[in-house]
Write an enzyme that holds these catalytic residues in place. Structure first.
Site: not given
Ligand code: AGP
Length: 646
Positions: A27, A99, A523, A542
Site C-alpha cells: 500500500r 489511519n 503506467k 499544435h
C-alpha cells in the site's frame, strides 16, 4: 497509504502483526511500528523505512504479548521518521495506531499541552493517545471487570466525540491486556474473526494468514474486542429503549453530545472469497506481472454475472432499483481518480456513441470543489478499484445531495465505502490487486463500462437486436484475444532494453484510444519514473511536435478504426522530424517496420473492445522498462495503492 494490524489472541501476537505489516507493504509507507501489552506494561518498537527495518529491530529487542497493534505509516503530518512512526503512546499506558487525518488536532493539542501533556512527534495522531488517556483518567476508577470495560468504552467514546476528520483506529491500554478498542470513520477497518482470537486490519489481506472471516465495520462504528467476544456499536441518534449514555469528559469546552450516542450493532461475518493465494505472487516475479497475466481470467469472472453464455444482458446485477431508474437516465456524469479516471474517459466514447447519452468525466479532486450544474436525469457514476479513494468518496457524498438521478459505483472491493454508500453498484471481479500500478482493475472496469453502455443503449432504443448481439459477442471474444496479446511479451521485453535510458516519452492515440494512451503514459511514469505525456495525435502539431527528436520514443496506439488513416498521417509528422515510433497497431493496418519505426501487430477487433485489448501491451511495456531500470515495480516510490487521504 497507512496500514493497521492488531489483535488479541491466546498466543504471542507479534509474528502475526509482523506478517500483517508485510502483507500491507504494497500500500506504500515510509515507517513502521508495533506495540504490545505484556504483564501490565506497554512495549513498543518503531523504525523508519521498510518493515524489514522493524523486523531487524525486533530481533535485537524481542516483543512478546497477546494484545498488540502495529502500523505502516505514509507521512501526512510530519516527516517520515522513527519519532513520527506509530504507535503513539501516552503516559506509557495507552498506544494508538491511526489511519486518516484529524483535522482539529491543533486546538486539541493546545488544550492537552495546557493540561500538561508533552508531545513527542509532529503527527496529528499523537493527540488521540493523549486525549484518550485524559478521558480515561476522568472516569471513575473501575472496581471489577465489567466496570473496567465500561471505563474503557466511556473514555473511547469521549475521545471519538472530539475528533473531527477521518480515522481508522486501534487502541490498547496497559491495564487492560484482554481488550482491544477500534473504530472507523472515513477510513476502512475490518475485524478478523479467528478461533478464540480477534484481529483488526485496514485491509483483510493483512490477516489472511490467520483467518478468512471478516466483519466490515461501517462508518461511525466502534468496537471492543476480547479474544472471545466482539461488541460493535454504531453511533447515531438514540432510539427509545436502546443502550445509550452520557460521557464524562476531561476539559473539553464543547459539549460531548450528538456523536456520543451509540447503540449495539449487529454486523454480518463475510468470508473472504479469493483464498489466501490471492495475496501471493505465485511463480511471478512481481504482483504487477501476475495481475497483467490474470486479465483474460478476471474478465471472464467480471462478465459472468452480467452476461449469460448465450449473450443475454443480466441487468438484475445492478440491483432492484435499476429497472425503474435506467429508463430515466438522460445523461451520465463519471467521477474518478488516476487510472479509474482514464477508464471513465474511454467510457464516454461508448456511452455517447452506443447509448446517445451525453457524458462528462472529471477527476474527483476537482469535481468535489466545483459548483456543478446538475441536469435532470443525470446518473452519477464513480469508478474505483479500492472503493476507498478519499476524493472519489467525497465526490460521491457531495453528489448524493446535489440532485442527481441516482449514484452508481463501479468497484472491485465489495465491502468498500463507495459500494456501501452508492444506490446502485456494479462489481469488477478482478480479485485483489496488490501492485500499486493498476492493470487488471482497469481492464475489468472497461469491460463493465462497455456492458453498461450496451445496457443503456438498449434502454434508449439506440441498439437493435442484431447490433446488440454483435457487441456482446465482441465482449465475449475478448478473453481469448487478450491471451493472444499477452504472447507479445517477449518482443516487448526486448524493446524495453533500448527504452530504459530514455528520459521522456510521448504516447499518442485518437478517439477512445487517446485515454488509452493517457493510461499508458501514467503506467510508464509511475513505475519506471520516465517522464511520459499523452496527446491526442491530432494535437501534435499544435505544440508537442517541437519536442520530437531521435532521443524521444513516441508510442502510438493504432487500432483499425475510423481514425486510423488520420493517425497514420500524424505518425508521418513524427517520422518527418526524425522521431522514433513504436506502434501497437492492428495487424491489418498496413504498417511495416522500417528504420525508426517498430510495429507490434494486434488482432483486428471491433471498436468496442479495442481499447481494452490495446491497454495490455502498454502495461507490459511499462513493466519491462521498469524491470530493466530496476525500480520497485510493485511499490513505486512516493505512491500508495489506496489513496485514503485528500
Ligand atoms: C494507477 O496505477 C494508480 N494505482 C492510481 O492512479 C489509481 O488508479 C487511483 O489512485 C485511483 O484509485 P482507485 O481506483 O482505487 O480509486
Amino acid at each position: 497509504m497507512c496500514g493497521i494490524v492488531g489483535g488479541i489472541a491466546q498466543r504471542d501476537i507479534t509474528p502475526i502483526l509482523l506478517e500483517g505489516l508485510k502483507r500491507l507493504e504494497y500500500r506504500g509507507y515510509d515507517s513502521a511500528g508495533m506495540a504490545v501489552v505484556r504483564t501490565g506494561e506497554l512495549q513498543r518498537e518503531r523504525a523508519q523505512g521498510k518493515v524489514a527495518e522493524l523486523e531487524a529491530a525486533l530481533t535485537r529487542r524481542r516483543l512478546n504479548g497477546r494484545l498488540g497493534i502495529a502500523h505502516t505509516r505514509w507521512a501526512t503530518h510530519g516527516k517520515p521518521s522513527r519519532e513520527n512512526a506509530h504507535p503513539h503512546l501516552s503516559s506509557a499506558s495507552v498506544a494508538v495506531v491511526h489511519n486518516g487525518i484529524i483535522e482539529n488536532f491543533e486546538p486539541l493539542k493546545a488544550r492537552l499541552e495546557g493540561q500538561g501533556y508533552r508531545f513527542h512527534s509532529e503527527t496529528d495522531t499523537e493527540v488521540i493517545a493523549h486525549l484518550f488517556d485524559c478521558h480515561y483518567r476522568a472516569q471513575p476508577q473501575p472496581r471489577h471487570a465489567q466496570e473496567a470495560r465500561d471505563t474503557l468504552l466511556a473514555a473511547f467514546r469521549a475521545t471519538l466525540a472530539e475528533l473531527h476528520g477521518a480515522y481508522a483506529l486501534g487502541i490498547i491500554h496497559c491495564e487492560h491486556p484482554e481488550q482491544l478498542l477500534c473504530a472507523r470513520m472515513g477510513s476502512p477497518l475490518v475485524i478478523g474473526v479467528g478461533s478464540g482470537e480477534h484481529f483488526i486490519a485496514s485491509d483483510p489481506l493483512a490477516l489472511l494468514q490467520v483467518t478468512d472471516r471478516f466483519v466490515y465495520l461501517e462508518e461511525g462504528d466502534h468496537a471492543l474486542l476480547t479474544a472471545h467476544t466482539s461488541d460493535i456499536f454504531s453511533s447515531g441518534p438514540v432510539l427509545q429503549g436502546e443502550q445509550s449514555g452520557t460521557i464524562r469528559g476531561c476539559g473539553s469546552s464543547a459539549p460531548l453530545s450528538n456523536s456520543c450516542y451509540w447503540q449495539q450493532a449487529e454486523r454480518p461475518i463475510a468470508r473472504f472469497e479469493h483464498g489466501p493465494q490471492a495475496a501471493s505472487k505465485g511463480d511471478y516475479r512481481h504482483f504487477m506481472l501476475k495481475e497483467i497475466h490474470e486479465q483474460p481470467e478476471v474478465l471472464v469472472d467480471t462478465l459472468a454475472d452480467k452476461l449469460t453464455p448465450e449473450g443475454t444482458l443480466l441487468t438484475a446485477v445492478l440491483g432492484p432499483e435499476a429497472a425503474e431508474l435506467l429508463p430515466r437516465v438522460k445523461q451520465v456524469q463519471i467521477v474518478a481518480c488516476g487510472t479509474s479516471y482514464h477508464a471513465g474517459l474511454v467510457a464516454r466514447y461508448w456511452l455517447e456513441s452506443l447509448a446517445g447519452l451525453p457524458c462528462s468525466v472529471e477527476v474527483a479532486s476537482e469535481f468535489r470543489y466545483r459548483h456543478v450544474a446538475v441536469q435532470p436525469g443525470t446518473l452519477f457514476v464513480t469508478l474505483s478499484q479500492s472503493g476507498e479513494t478519499a476524493d472519489t468518496l467525497a465526490a460521491l457524498r457531495f453528489a448524493k445531495s446535489a440532485g442527481y438521478l441516482a449514484t452508481l459505483a463501479i468497484c472491485n472491493v465489495p465491502g468498500s465505502s463507495l459500494v456501501r454508500e452508492s444506490q446502485l453498484r456494479l462489481m469488477t471481479h478482478a480479485g485483489p490487486e496488490i501492485g500499486v500500478a493498476s492493470t487488471k482493475a482497469f481492464t475489468t472496469q472497461l469491460a463493465v463500462l462497455a456492458w453498461l453502455a450496451l445496457v443503456l443503449g438498449r434502454e434508449q432504443g439506440r441498439l437493435d437486436e442484431v447490433e446488440l448481439a454483435e457487441q456482446i459477442a465482441a465482449l465475449q471474444a475478448l478473453p481469448e484475444q487478450l491471451r493472444q496479446v499477452l504472447e507479445l511479451e517477449p518482443a516487448i521485453a526486448e524493446l524495453a532494453n533500448g527504452f530504459a535510458e530514455k528520459r521522456h516519452t510521448l504516447f499518442l492515440g485518437r478517439g477512445a484510444h487517446y485515454p488509452v494512451a493517457m493510461e499508458g503514459a501514467l503506467k510508464l511514469k509511475e513505475i519506471s519514473y520516465i517522464h511520459a505525456e499523452a496527446y491526442a495525435a491530432g494535437e501534435l502539431k499544435h505544440g508537442p511536435l517541437a519536442l520530437v527528436d531521435d532521443a524521444m520514443p513516441v508510442v502510438s496506439v493504432a487500432p483499425s478504426d475510423a481514425l486510423l488513416e488520420k493517425l497514420k498521417s500524424n505518425l508521418q509528422e513524427v517520422r518527418a522530424r526524425g522521431g522514433r515510433l513504436i506502434n501497437f497497431v492492428c495487424e491489418r493496418a498496413g504498417l511495416e517496420d522500417e528504420e525508426g519505426m517498430r510495429n507490434f501487430p494486434l488482432p483486428k477487433v471491433p471498436e468496442l473492445t479495442a481499447p481494452i485489448l490495446y491497454s495490455v501491451p502498454l502495461q507490459l511495456l511499462s513493466y519491462h522498462v521498469a524491470l530493466v531500470k530496476g525500480t520497485d515495480v510493485d511499490k513505486p516510490r512516493n505512491l500508495a495503492k489506496s489513496v485514503t487521504v485528500e
